[in-house]
Design a protein around this motif. Structure first.
Motif, PDB file in Angstrom:
ATOM      1  N   LEU A  13       0.836  -1.191   0.000  1.00 42.96           N
ATOM      2  CA  LEU A  13       0.000   0.000   0.000  1.00 42.96           C
ATOM      3  C   LEU A  13       0.874   1.245   0.000  1.00 42.96           C
ATOM      4  CD1 LEU A  13      -2.601  -1.194   2.667  1.00 42.96           C
ATOM      5  CD2 LEU A  13      -2.918  -1.088   0.176  1.00 42.96           C
ATOM      6  N   SER A  14       0.380   2.307  -0.604  1.00 44.81           N
ATOM      7  CA  SER A  14       1.088   3.579  -0.609  1.00 44.81           C
ATOM      8  C   SER A  14       0.219   4.618   0.097  1.00 44.81           C
ATOM      9  CB  SER A  14       1.366   4.024  -2.045  1.00 44.81           C
ATOM     10  OG  SER A  14       0.164   4.398  -2.684  1.00 44.81           O
ATOM     11  N   ALA A  15       0.787   5.782   0.341  1.00 44.05           N
ATOM     12  CA  ALA A  15       0.024   6.857   0.964  1.00 44.05           C
ATOM     13  C   ALA A  15      -1.186   7.217   0.108  1.00 44.05           C
ATOM     14  CB  ALA A  15       0.907   8.071   1.183  1.00 44.05           C
ATOM     15  N   ALA A  16      -1.065   7.091  -1.203  1.00 42.15           N
ATOM     16  CA  ALA A  16      -2.179   7.400  -2.101  1.00 42.15           C
ATOM     17  C   ALA A  16      -3.353   6.439  -1.927  1.00 42.15           C
ATOM     18  CB  ALA A  16      -1.703   7.374  -3.554  1.00 42.15           C
ATOM     19  N   ASP A  17      -3.098   5.263  -1.319  1.00 45.82           N
ATOM     20  CA  ASP A  17      -4.153   4.278  -1.081  1.00 45.82           C
ATOM     21  C   ASP A  17      -4.903   4.515   0.226  1.00 45.82           C
ATOM     22  OD1 ASP A  17      -3.548   2.711  -3.404  1.00 45.82           O
ATOM     23  OD2 ASP A  17      -1.844   1.849  -2.321  1.00 45.82           O
ATOM     24  N   LEU A  38       2.765  -1.786   4.601  1.00 43.91           N
ATOM     25  CA  LEU A  38       2.226  -0.450   4.807  1.00 43.91           C
ATOM     26  C   LEU A  38       3.269   0.587   4.401  1.00 43.91           C
ATOM     27  CD1 LEU A  38       0.579  -0.960   8.318  1.00 43.91           C
ATOM     28  CD2 LEU A  38      -0.571  -0.891   6.089  1.00 43.91           C
ATOM     29  N   PRO A  39       2.826   1.774   3.988  1.00 43.52           N
ATOM     30  CA  PRO A  39       3.795   2.813   3.624  1.00 43.52           C
ATOM     31  C   PRO A  39       4.517   3.352   4.860  1.00 43.52           C
ATOM     32  CG  PRO A  39       1.571   3.701   3.537  1.00 43.52           C
ATOM     33  CD  PRO A  39       1.443   2.221   3.800  1.00 43.52           C
ATOM     34  N   HIS A  40       5.709   3.891   4.636  1.00 47.00           N
ATOM     35  CA  HIS A  40       6.459   4.563   5.697  1.00 47.00           C
ATOM     36  C   HIS A  40       5.677   5.816   6.095  1.00 47.00           C
ATOM     37  CE1 HIS A  40       9.666   6.073   8.104  1.00 47.00           C
ATOM     38  NE2 HIS A  40      10.171   6.899   7.200  1.00 47.00           N
ATOM     39  N   ILE A  41       5.555   6.064   7.391  1.00 49.74           N
ATOM     40  CA  ILE A  41       4.658   7.128   7.845  1.00 49.74           C
ATOM     41  C   ILE A  41       5.351   8.394   8.332  1.00 49.74           C
ATOM     42  CG2 ILE A  41       2.716   5.644   8.369  1.00 49.74           C
ATOM     43  CD1 ILE A  41       3.632   5.635  11.293  1.00 49.74           C
ATOM     44  N   GLU A  42       6.646   8.523   8.151  1.00 47.86           N
ATOM     45  CA  GLU A  42       7.333   9.726   8.596  1.00 47.86           C
ATOM     46  C   GLU A  42       6.678  10.970   7.997  1.00 47.86           C
ATOM     47  OE1 GLU A  42      11.807  11.653   8.831  1.00 47.86           O
ATOM     48  OE2 GLU A  42      11.497   9.820   7.682  1.00 47.86           O
ATOM     49  N   GLY A  43       6.180  11.849   8.862  1.00 47.87           N
ATOM     50  CA  GLY A  43       5.542  13.083   8.430  1.00 47.87           C
ATOM     51  C   GLY A  43       4.192  12.896   7.757  1.00 47.87           C
ATOM     52  N   GLN A  44       3.585  11.732   7.913  1.00 46.44           N
ATOM     53  CA  GLN A  44       2.313  11.458   7.248  1.00 46.44           C
ATOM     54  C   GLN A  44       1.242  11.033   8.250  1.00 46.44           C
ATOM     55  OE1 GLN A  44       2.425   9.922   3.089  1.00 46.44           O
ATOM     56  NE2 GLN A  44       4.243   8.844   3.845  1.00 46.44           N
ATOM     57  N   ASP A  45       0.744  11.968   9.017  1.00 45.25           N
ATOM     58  CA  ASP A  45      -0.354  11.674   9.922  1.00 45.25           C
ATOM     59  C   ASP A  45      -1.660  11.554   9.133  1.00 45.25           C
ATOM     60  OD1 ASP A  45       1.338  11.789  12.072  1.00 45.25           O
ATOM     61  OD2 ASP A  45       0.701  13.776  12.733  1.00 45.25           O
ATOM     62  N   GLY A  46      -2.530  10.648   9.578  1.00 45.35           N
ATOM     63  CA  GLY A  46      -3.858  10.529   9.002  1.00 45.35           C
ATOM     64  C   GLY A  46      -4.028   9.477   7.927  1.00 45.35           C
ATOM     65  N   LEU A  47      -2.986   8.694   7.625  1.00 42.75           N
ATOM     66  CA  LEU A  47      -3.176   7.580   6.694  1.00 42.75           C
ATOM     67  C   LEU A  47      -4.011   6.520   7.398  1.00 42.75           C
ATOM     68  CD1 LEU A  47       0.415   7.105   5.217  1.00 42.75           C
ATOM     69  CD2 LEU A  47      -1.460   8.515   4.332  1.00 42.75           C
ATOM     70  N   GLU A  48      -4.949   5.910   6.679  1.00 42.09           N
ATOM     71  CA  GLU A  48      -5.842   4.919   7.287  1.00 42.09           C
ATOM     72  C   GLU A  48      -6.061   3.742   6.352  1.00 42.09           C
ATOM     73  OE1 GLU A  48      -9.353   6.379   9.529  1.00 42.09           O
ATOM     74  OE2 GLU A  48      -8.950   8.239   8.427  1.00 42.09           O
ATOM     75  N   PHE A  49      -6.098   2.551   6.957  1.00 42.78           N
ATOM     76  CA  PHE A  49      -6.418   1.327   6.226  1.00 42.78           C
ATOM     77  C   PHE A  49      -7.256   0.432   7.125  1.00 42.78           C
ATOM     78  CE2 PHE A  49      -2.329   2.867   4.675  1.00 42.78           C
ATOM     79  CZ  PHE A  49      -2.613   3.033   3.327  1.00 42.78           C
ATOM     80  N   THR A  50      -8.235  -0.245   6.528  1.00 42.17           N
ATOM     81  CA  THR A  50      -9.081  -1.175   7.261  1.00 42.17           C
ATOM     82  C   THR A  50      -8.931  -2.557   6.641  1.00 42.17           C
ATOM     83  OG1 THR A  50     -10.653   0.585   7.746  1.00 42.17           O
ATOM     84  CG2 THR A  50     -11.443  -1.676   8.008  1.00 42.17           C
ATOM     85  N   PHE A  51      -8.765  -3.553   7.506  1.00 39.12           N
ATOM     86  CA  PHE A  51      -8.617  -4.942   7.076  1.00 39.12           C
ATOM     87  C   PHE A  51      -9.818  -5.727   7.587  1.00 39.12           C
ATOM     88  CE2 PHE A  51      -4.508  -3.008   7.301  1.00 39.12           C
ATOM     89  CZ  PHE A  51      -3.838  -3.482   6.190  1.00 39.12           C
ATOM     90  N   CYS A  52     -10.517  -6.407   6.676  1.00 37.40           N
ATOM     91  CA  CYS A  52     -11.704  -7.178   7.028  1.00 37.40           C
ATOM     92  C   CYS A  52     -11.488  -8.632   6.628  1.00 37.40           C
ATOM     93  CB  CYS A  52     -12.925  -6.632   6.300  1.00 37.40           C
ATOM     94  SG  CYS A  52     -13.322  -4.936   6.761  1.00 37.40           S
TER      95      CYS A  52
END
Length: 132
Positions: A6-10, A29-43
């Motif tokens: 997954l990328s930040a764009a996802d 998962l993408p690296h999150i340095e400086g990227q608050d608010g990325l979200e993913f849900t796994f079902c």
């Protein structure tokens, strides 16, 4: 049974784990340095197959913090992530239950985990992320 990166764009995507697959797979998962608010849900649609499905944060850099709550009968427990060593979240081989839901969100340099499972042995913390 398919690997995915997954990328930040996802951000905002839902990853449907169909379960029953016979091969190991991982979701990077993408690296999150400086990227608050990325979200993913796994079902999880069905119990897992014969191999693990790993959700991998950036190895040794990004870590999970928070809990997955198990509502399996009288054994309600939390599966807790410490935010400093846990860089892998594993759906254990032949475990998990249909309806399990895991949500991760980036904030403050951590992947915040919240979720619910009907199988307390179905999800596990890990320190062996392969997301390099």
């Amino acid at each position: 049974g398919a690997a995915v990166s997954l990328s930040a764009a996802d951000s905002g995507a839902m990853v449907v784990i169909s379960g029953g697959a016979g091969t190991a797979a991982a979701c990077n998962l993408p690296h999150i340095e400086g990227q608050d608010g990325l979200e993913f849900t796994f079902c999880l649609v069905a119990a897992n197959g014969a191999n693990d499905f790993d959700i991998d944060a950036k190895d040794g850099v990004d870590f999970f913090i928070g809990s997955i709550v198990s509502v399996e009968g009288a054994n309600d427990v939390g599966i807790d992530f410490d935010g400093s060593t846990h860089d892998q979240l594993t759906l254990v081989a032949s475990k998990g239950a249909a309806g399990d839901q895991i949500h991760v969100m980036s904030a403050g340099g951590k992947w915040w985990v919240k979720g619910v499972t009907n199988d307390q042995d179905g999800w596990a913390v890990g320190t062996a992320s392969a997301n390099t």
